[in-house]
Motif scaffolding. Structure first.
Motif, mmCIF file in Angstrom:
data_model
loop_
_atom_site.group_PDB
_atom_site.id
_atom_site.type_symbol
_atom_site.label_atom_id
_atom_site.label_comp_id
_atom_site.label_asym_id
_atom_site.label_seq_id
_atom_site.Cartn_x
_atom_site.Cartn_y
_atom_site.Cartn_z
ATOM 1 N N CYS A 1 3.307 -10.658 -58.321
ATOM 2 C CA CYS A 1 3.275 -9.248 -58.705
ATOM 3 C C CYS A 1 3.614 -8.368 -57.504
ATOM 4 C CB CYS A 1 1.897 -8.869 -59.245
ATOM 5 S SG CYS A 1 1.511 -9.619 -60.838
ATOM 6 N N PHE B 1 -1.855 -11.916 -64.777
ATOM 7 C CA PHE B 1 -0.748 -10.973 -64.613
ATOM 8 C C PHE B 1 0.330 -11.652 -63.777
ATOM 9 C CE2 PHE B 1 -4.793 -8.741 -64.861
ATOM 10 C CZ PHE B 1 -4.581 -7.913 -65.953
ATOM 11 N N PHE C 1 -3.291 -12.777 -60.223
ATOM 12 C CA PHE C 1 -2.067 -12.002 -60.035
ATOM 13 C C PHE C 1 -1.069 -12.941 -59.374
ATOM 14 C CE2 PHE C 1 -5.485 -8.938 -60.132
ATOM 15 C CZ PHE C 1 -4.985 -7.913 -60.919
ATOM 16 N N LEU D 1 -4.580 -14.039 -55.788
ATOM 17 C CA LEU D 1 -3.314 -13.351 -55.609
ATOM 18 C C LEU D 1 -2.375 -14.376 -54.995
ATOM 19 C CD1 LEU D 1 -5.510 -10.919 -55.362
ATOM 20 C CD2 LEU D 1 -3.575 -9.689 -54.422
ATOM 21 N N CYS E 1 2.274 -12.409 -54.014
ATOM 22 C CA CYS E 1 2.349 -10.998 -54.386
ATOM 23 C C CYS E 1 2.803 -10.170 -53.192
ATOM 24 C CB CYS E 1 0.987 -10.487 -54.846
ATOM 25 S SG CYS E 1 0.423 -11.197 -56.400
#
Length: 181
Positions: free
Chosen positions: A125, A100, A122, A145, A148
């Motif tokens: 994001c 994502f 991620f 992550l 983010c």
């Protein structure tokens, strides 16, 4: 040196043709939301490898079952596409990565990873209401992550590694459970 028989050349040619057909079938497929699919869920239901999401608001909470790249199409300085929420309910697949990027998710992200080993990434994001790993035994291999913005409670569990790098955690906390040192 003996010359190669014509039959061997033809057989090799047929094998290469068959292999190239298999390679062509393995190419990635892409849909653009809303141009080619009206919603993120419609694109996910089409079973493509990559979904490009144009700027806009997509209020539904989409259910993701197989690994996919969900990528926001963001021009310089523009806002990320806004998705209502994500339920990632992992089903057995030969692919491993849920990716994502450049997406705003306004509602909670729920991960249920009991049916197959996979990884989650991620990248850039805006996660506005946390991540809940609701797996019973969890088959998540790795989670990352990167850059983010995170608000809310984040509960991450993985068999191997969890990386949180260059993230802005605004209101809430990140709890990570991995295999240990």
């Amino acid at each position: 040196h003996r010359p190669i028989p014509k039959l061997a050349v033809r057989a090799a040619s047929l094998i290469l043709t068959a292999l190239s057909a298999l390679v062509c079938e393995a190419r990635a497929s892409t849909l653009v939301v809303p141009d080619q699919a009206p919603t993120v869920q419609a694109a996910l239901d089409a079973g493509v490898d990559t979904i490009l999401v144009q700027a806009g608001t997509y209020p539904e909470t989409s259910t993701v079952s197989t690994p996919v790249a969900l990528l926001g199409m963001v021009s310089d300085g523009a806002a990320y596409p806004v998705v209502g929420g994500l339920v990632i309910n992992v089903q057995p697949s030969d692919k491993l990565l849920f990716n994502f990027q450049r997406i705003t998710i306004t509602n909670q992200i729920t991960i249920i990873s009991d049916n197959g080993v996979c990884d989650f990434s991620f990248n850039q994001c805006d996660i506005r209401n946390g991540i809940d790993d609701a797996s019973i035994w969890g088959d998540t291999g790795n989670i990352s992550l990167f850059k983010c913005s995170v608000q809310g409670y984040v509960d991450l569990r993985a068999r191997h590694w969890i990386v949180v790098d260059s993230c802005d955690v605004k209101a809430g906390q990140i709890t990570a459970c991995g295999p240990g040192p």
